[in-house]
Design an enzyme around this catalytic site. Structure first.
Site, PDB file in Angstrom:
ATOM      1  N   THR A  47       4.441  84.477  48.267  1.00  0.00           N
ATOM      2  CA  THR A  47       5.875  84.363  48.545  1.00  0.00           C
ATOM      3  C   THR A  47       6.699  85.001  47.434  1.00  0.00           C
ATOM      4  O   THR A  47       7.617  85.780  47.689  1.00  0.00           O
ATOM      5  CB  THR A  47       6.275  82.883  48.685  1.00  0.00           C
ATOM      6  OG1 THR A  47       5.490  82.292  49.712  1.00  0.00           O
ATOM      7  CG2 THR A  47       7.739  82.739  49.016  1.00  0.00           C
ATOM      8  N   THR A  48       6.361  84.669  46.181  1.00  0.00           N
ATOM      9  CA  THR A  48       7.102  85.210  45.041  1.00  0.00           C
ATOM     10  C   THR A  48       6.932  86.719  44.949  1.00  0.00           C
ATOM     11  O   THR A  48       7.802  87.420  44.421  1.00  0.00           O
ATOM     12  CB  THR A  48       6.641  84.532  43.741  1.00  0.00           C
ATOM     13  OG1 THR A  48       6.687  83.115  43.920  1.00  0.00           O
ATOM     14  CG2 THR A  48       7.510  84.911  42.562  1.00  0.00           C
ATOM     15  N   TYR A 110       7.025  81.056  61.798  1.00  0.00           N
ATOM     16  CA  TYR A 110       7.776  81.361  63.015  1.00  0.00           C
ATOM     17  C   TYR A 110       7.070  80.884  64.281  1.00  0.00           C
ATOM     18  O   TYR A 110       7.690  80.249  65.133  1.00  0.00           O
ATOM     19  CB  TYR A 110       8.111  82.857  63.137  1.00  0.00           C
ATOM     20  CG  TYR A 110       9.026  83.139  64.304  1.00  0.00           C
ATOM     21  CD1 TYR A 110      10.385  82.852  64.223  1.00  0.00           C
ATOM     22  CD2 TYR A 110       8.538  83.641  65.504  1.00  0.00           C
ATOM     23  CE1 TYR A 110      11.226  83.056  65.301  1.00  0.00           C
ATOM     24  CE2 TYR A 110       9.377  83.853  66.589  1.00  0.00           C
ATOM     25  CZ  TYR A 110      10.722  83.556  66.485  1.00  0.00           C
ATOM     26  OH  TYR A 110      11.548  83.760  67.558  1.00  0.00           O
ATOM     27  N   TYR A 136      -2.213  77.489  52.081  1.00  0.00           N
ATOM     28  CA  TYR A 136      -0.884  77.365  51.466  1.00  0.00           C
ATOM     29  C   TYR A 136       0.042  76.663  52.448  1.00  0.00           C
ATOM     30  O   TYR A 136       0.375  77.201  53.504  1.00  0.00           O
ATOM     31  CB  TYR A 136      -0.359  78.754  51.097  1.00  0.00           C
ATOM     32  CG  TYR A 136       1.001  78.793  50.432  1.00  0.00           C
ATOM     33  CD1 TYR A 136       1.608  77.665  49.889  1.00  0.00           C
ATOM     34  CD2 TYR A 136       1.688  79.999  50.335  1.00  0.00           C
ATOM     35  CE1 TYR A 136       2.845  77.714  49.281  1.00  0.00           C
ATOM     36  CE2 TYR A 136       2.932  80.071  49.723  1.00  0.00           C
ATOM     37  CZ  TYR A 136       3.508  78.927  49.204  1.00  0.00           C
ATOM     38  OH  TYR A 136       4.739  78.982  48.601  1.00  0.00           O
ATOM     39  N   ARG A 141       9.528  76.680  54.241  1.00  0.00           N
ATOM     40  CA  ARG A 141       9.672  78.114  54.528  1.00  0.00           C
ATOM     41  C   ARG A 141       9.062  78.487  55.871  1.00  0.00           C
ATOM     42  O   ARG A 141       9.531  79.422  56.524  1.00  0.00           O
ATOM     43  CB  ARG A 141       9.018  78.949  53.413  1.00  0.00           C
ATOM     44  CG  ARG A 141       9.686  78.788  52.057  1.00  0.00           C
ATOM     45  CD  ARG A 141       9.163  79.800  51.041  1.00  0.00           C
ATOM     46  NE  ARG A 141       9.778  81.098  51.224  1.00  0.00           N
ATOM     47  CZ  ARG A 141      10.542  81.724  50.326  1.00  0.00           C
ATOM     48  NH1 ARG A 141      10.814  81.152  49.167  1.00  0.00           N
ATOM     49  NH2 ARG A 141      11.044  82.892  50.571  1.00  0.00           N
ATOM     50  N   LYS A 164      -2.736  74.882  48.294  1.00  0.00           N
ATOM     51  CA  LYS A 164      -1.508  74.926  47.504  1.00  0.00           C
ATOM     52  C   LYS A 164      -0.512  74.063  48.249  1.00  0.00           C
ATOM     53  O   LYS A 164      -0.035  74.423  49.333  1.00  0.00           O
ATOM     54  CB  LYS A 164      -0.993  76.362  47.346  1.00  0.00           C
ATOM     55  CG  LYS A 164       0.320  76.438  46.564  1.00  0.00           C
ATOM     56  CD  LYS A 164       0.860  77.857  46.496  1.00  0.00           C
ATOM     57  CE  LYS A 164       2.207  77.869  45.750  1.00  0.00           C
ATOM     58  NZ  LYS A 164       2.810  79.220  45.735  1.00  0.00           N
ATOM     59  N   ILE A 206       0.051  76.656  41.102  1.00  0.00           N
ATOM     60  CA  ILE A 206       0.359  78.064  41.365  1.00  0.00           C
ATOM     61  C   ILE A 206       1.862  78.166  41.171  1.00  0.00           C
ATOM     62  O   ILE A 206       2.645  77.637  41.956  1.00  0.00           O
ATOM     63  CB  ILE A 206      -0.101  78.495  42.760  1.00  0.00           C
ATOM     64  CG1 ILE A 206      -1.628  78.374  42.853  1.00  0.00           C
ATOM     65  CG2 ILE A 206       0.343  79.924  43.053  1.00  0.00           C
ATOM     66  CD1 ILE A 206      -2.206  78.657  44.233  1.00  0.00           C
TER      67      ILE A 206
END
Length: 294
Positions: A47-48, A110, A136, A141, A164, A206
């Site tokens: 993501t980052t 989504y 994850y 999100r 995560k 993380i």
């Protein structure tokens, strides 16, 4: 007990962009800095790292660059998740081909599949590779939460070795730990909840803040494992102001601004993300000063 990919602190590393692609010179500098500061592992194209706005070609080039640049100095975990199972399988196979140490696979976004769909999704990816996989879960999100009972089912798959956990729900973290034990290693996905997660048996974090403070945050985790809880707690609490500033707008908007402030050239995020607002730049700058980074 399943093998650990890493124990300690892994950086969810940001990706620097130019107008035409990835700025590999700056990316290499940050990778080398992370390793020199003692980071335990690197997570690339998460993501980052803005994987959601990278083409598959860019993701693969960035993955390959990172694996080659790190050259086995620390484990490299590649973000290979997608809301399309077929695409996630392709990326995970590529990660294995180029020598990654593991894959971080976010829940499908989504589509908002069911828990049964999650299990089938991860089974299909795990069956396509021998790489260790970290699930994850970041429902804020993706719109999908990985429930403790689903974690239990996923923990039965041999090469799904960790999660995560970024739900923000410590009660859920406790339930996952109680159900799965050492068959599913838990990593905190929230920098403000690292020590509570470790106290429940977590194996590390993380992290976003470790992009800019790898030594301090890694030392904090190691201090906890070495029994110096008081010292680790002090750093966790001292870090809250900066952690909050790094999430004052959606990640990775603030951390890219922070990297620029401390001397890197990481540019601005890709649309639909935008540059950090001037008002919040002042808040971030003040937090960096208070943390000793400026």
């Amino acid at each position: 007990m399943k093998n650990l990919l890493f124990k300690g602190c892994a950086t969810a590393i940001a990706t620097p962009f130019t107008e035409t692609g990835v700025n590999f010179d700056e990316f290499g500098k940050l990778i080398d800095f992370q390793i020199s500061e003692g980071i335990d592992a690197l997570v690339v194209c998460g993501t980052t790292g803005e994987s959601a706005t990278m083409t598959d070609t860019e993701r693969k080039e960035t993955m390959k660059f990172a694996v080659d640049r790190v050259a086995k100095r620390v484990p490299v975990i590649l973000g290979t998740g997608s809301n399309c199972t077929k695409n996630a399988i392709e990326l995970t196979k590529y990660a294995e081909l180029i020598g990654a140490d593991g894959a971080l696979v976010v829940t499908p976004f989504y589509n908002k599949t069911t828990q049964d769909g999650l299990i089938k999704h991860y089974e299909a990816i795990a069956n396509s590779t021998t790489l260790p996989i970290i699930v994850y879960s970041v429902p804020s999100r993706t719109g999908v939460n990985v429930t403790p009972n689903t974690c239990l089912e996923l923990s039965k798959i041999p090469n799904i070795i960790g999660i995560k956990e970024a739900s923000g729900n410590l009660s859920q973290v406790a339930e996952i730990a109680a159900l799965c034990g050492d068959n599913l290693h838990i990593y905190s996905g929230n920098d403000d909840q690292v020590l509570p997660t470790l106290s429940l048996g977590g194996k590390g974090v993380i992290s976003v803040i470790s992009n800019i403070a790898p030594k301090k945050f890694t030392t904090m985790v190691h201090d906890f494992f070495n029994g110096d809880i008081e010292k680790a707690t002090k750093v966790q609490l001292e870090s809250i102001e900066l952690i909050n500033a790094l999430f004052i707008e959606v990640n990775p908007i603030p951390v890219k601004a922070a990297l620029n402030m401390i001397g890197y050239n990481f540019g601005i995020p890709r649309l639909p993300l935008v540059e950090l607002s001037n008002k919040n730049k002042l808040i971030l700058e003040n937090a960096l000063k208070n943390y000793g980074l400026l």
